[in-house]
Design a protein around this motif. Sequence first.
Motif, PDB file in Angstrom:
ATOM      1  N   ILE A 198      11.708 -32.616 -22.663  1.00  0.00           N
ATOM      2  CA  ILE A 198      11.165 -32.917 -23.989  1.00  0.00           C
ATOM      3  C   ILE A 198      11.805 -32.025 -25.043  1.00  0.00           C
ATOM      4  O   ILE A 198      12.122 -32.474 -26.158  1.00  0.00           O
ATOM      5  CB  ILE A 198       9.636 -32.756 -23.973  1.00  0.00           C
ATOM      6  N   ARG A 199      12.017 -30.757 -24.715  1.00  0.00           N
ATOM      7  CA  ARG A 199      12.654 -29.854 -25.667  1.00  0.00           C
ATOM      8  C   ARG A 199      14.073 -30.318 -25.990  1.00  0.00           C
ATOM      9  O   ARG A 199      14.506 -30.291 -27.149  1.00  0.00           O
ATOM     10  CB  ARG A 199      12.685 -28.436 -25.102  1.00  0.00           C
ATOM     11  N   ALA A 200      14.804 -30.751 -24.969  1.00  0.00           N
ATOM     12  CA  ALA A 200      16.160 -31.244 -25.200  1.00  0.00           C
ATOM     13  C   ALA A 200      16.147 -32.510 -26.051  1.00  0.00           C
ATOM     14  O   ALA A 200      17.020 -32.699 -26.915  1.00  0.00           O
ATOM     15  CB  ALA A 200      16.845 -31.516 -23.868  1.00  0.00           C
ATOM     16  N   GLY A 201      15.158 -33.376 -25.827  1.00  0.00           N
ATOM     17  CA  GLY A 201      15.069 -34.592 -26.617  1.00  0.00           C
ATOM     18  C   GLY A 201      14.769 -34.318 -28.077  1.00  0.00           C
ATOM     19  O   GLY A 201      15.391 -34.902 -28.982  1.00  0.00           O
ATOM     20  N   ILE A 202      13.840 -33.407 -28.343  1.00  0.00           N
ATOM     21  CA  ILE A 202      13.503 -33.060 -29.729  1.00  0.00           C
ATOM     22  C   ILE A 202      14.673 -32.360 -30.405  1.00  0.00           C
ATOM     23  O   ILE A 202      14.988 -32.615 -31.577  1.00  0.00           O
ATOM     24  CB  ILE A 202      12.241 -32.182 -29.756  1.00  0.00           C
ATOM     25  N   SER A 203      15.361 -31.484 -29.666  1.00  0.00           N
ATOM     26  CA  SER A 203      16.489 -30.752 -30.253  1.00  0.00           C
ATOM     27  C   SER A 203      17.679 -31.665 -30.533  1.00  0.00           C
ATOM     28  O   SER A 203      18.536 -31.306 -31.355  1.00  0.00           O
ATOM     29  CB  SER A 203      16.924 -29.627 -29.307  1.00  0.00           C
ATOM     30  N   SER A 204      17.746 -32.821 -29.870  1.00  0.00           N
ATOM     31  CA  SER A 204      18.871 -33.726 -30.092  1.00  0.00           C
ATOM     32  C   SER A 204      18.794 -34.471 -31.415  1.00  0.00           C
ATOM     33  O   SER A 204      19.793 -35.027 -31.872  1.00  0.00           O
ATOM     34  CB  SER A 204      18.950 -34.743 -28.942  1.00  0.00           C
TER      35      SER A 204
ATOM     36  N   VAL B 134      10.926 -38.207 -35.522  1.00  0.00           N
ATOM     37  CA  VAL B 134      11.577 -37.390 -34.498  1.00  0.00           C
ATOM     38  C   VAL B 134      11.411 -37.992 -33.097  1.00  0.00           C
ATOM     39  O   VAL B 134      12.398 -38.230 -32.386  1.00  0.00           O
ATOM     40  CB  VAL B 134      11.044 -35.949 -34.545  1.00  0.00           C
ATOM     41  N   LEU B 135      10.166 -38.256 -32.692  1.00  0.00           N
ATOM     42  CA  LEU B 135       9.930 -38.721 -31.328  1.00  0.00           C
ATOM     43  C   LEU B 135      10.575 -40.070 -31.010  1.00  0.00           C
ATOM     44  O   LEU B 135      11.135 -40.234 -29.919  1.00  0.00           O
ATOM     45  CB  LEU B 135       8.427 -38.763 -31.048  1.00  0.00           C
ATOM     46  N   PRO B 136      10.522 -41.077 -31.924  1.00  0.00           N
ATOM     47  CA  PRO B 136      11.220 -42.333 -31.586  1.00  0.00           C
ATOM     48  C   PRO B 136      12.705 -42.145 -31.304  1.00  0.00           C
ATOM     49  O   PRO B 136      13.258 -42.831 -30.445  1.00  0.00           O
ATOM     50  CB  PRO B 136      10.989 -43.193 -32.841  1.00  0.00           C
ATOM     51  N   GLN B 137      13.357 -41.237 -32.017  1.00  0.00           N
ATOM     52  CA  GLN B 137      14.774 -40.980 -31.747  1.00  0.00           C
ATOM     53  C   GLN B 137      14.954 -40.102 -30.510  1.00  0.00           C
ATOM     54  O   GLN B 137      15.916 -40.267 -29.755  1.00  0.00           O
ATOM     55  CB  GLN B 137      15.422 -40.311 -32.957  1.00  0.00           C
ATOM     56  N   ALA B 138      14.012 -39.173 -30.305  1.00  0.00           N
ATOM     57  CA  ALA B 138      14.118 -38.295 -29.133  1.00  0.00           C
ATOM     58  C   ALA B 138      13.855 -39.051 -27.838  1.00  0.00           C
ATOM     59  O   ALA B 138      14.342 -38.638 -26.772  1.00  0.00           O
ATOM     60  CB  ALA B 138      13.132 -37.134 -29.265  1.00  0.00           C
ATOM     61  N   MET B 139      13.116 -40.166 -27.908  1.00  0.00           N
ATOM     62  CA  MET B 139      12.801 -40.907 -26.691  1.00  0.00           C
ATOM     63  C   MET B 139      14.046 -41.447 -26.012  1.00  0.00           C
ATOM     64  O   MET B 139      14.058 -41.644 -24.803  1.00  0.00           O
ATOM     65  CB  MET B 139      11.843 -42.058 -27.020  1.00  0.00           C
TER      66      MET B 139
END
Length: 310
Positions: free
Chosen positions: A174-180, A204-209
């Motif tokens: 999850i951290r990697a997804g948010i940081s991306s 943020v979350l829709p793109q991090a998914m």
Amino acid sequence: MTHVDTPPTDSPAAIDAVPLRHPWRWFAAVVIVFLVGLFLYGAATNEAYRWSTYWEYLFNERVLKVGVANTLQLTVYSMVLAIALGVVLAVMRLSPNPVLKAVAWVYLWIFRGTPVYVQLVFWGLIPTIYQNVRLGVPFGPALFELDLQSLSIPFLLAILGLALNEAAYMAEIIRAGISSVPEGQAEASTALGMSWGMTMRRTVLPQAMRVIIPPTGNEVISMLKTTSLVTAVPFTLDLYGITSREIAARTFEPVPLLLVAATWYLVITSVLMVGQYYLERYFSRGASRKLTTKQLEALARAQTAGEAHP
């Protein structure tokens, strides 16, 4: 007299492209098919596999209603808890608070650095280590007391052990997804008046998914297989415990029962892989530069309308 343009006669001839031949590919394919055929023939004729016992217990009621059902419950409950705790740990890792970052780092260091089997053995010994749980005033009367040894909680301990271990890995995913997600996305949402929660939920979350979903799907499949280790708690009513511990110990035929367990693990894993595929395709919408059929048709109509009305 009108002048008629004639096409040049010295136009280049069409290229007769001859595809490259790859005879070694066919040779390798024939060898692989031959070896697979030998293996299947040997497995079908080997009496050690006990195929009659395999078919007898493949759809056994206890295997399905107890083993498969408990394995699915362990997987779902553990992953839900792991994802929830993983979100908390990921936020702590990204927090500017050094205390929260240190606590999250120590948690990840412990649970990622020790084998899950060892952790499950430890959780199984919790009722022995902490026989009585007392809450109350220090050096005073107890307000709450619980005798853990009198409780039968191996199923809950198995869920807890699996979830706490998996949360360490989900936190990093999850951290990697948010940081991306580029910081400009959150800054633009804040400039539009969105709150932090709305920014995370809508931007943020829709793109991090797109980054989170693929490894999470792999973790769900891995969790399904890791449930076979809960015999360390000990909890023996999962798929592996029912087939390889209970039934095999009674029939003295471990090989066909192991094949039964492997078959159902493959079936459930295949279903999860299909679900993972559709989830990845859903959250990757707009990420691919390849146009769909509808988009190409709309682009053609727009171009035709533009040429018709210069």
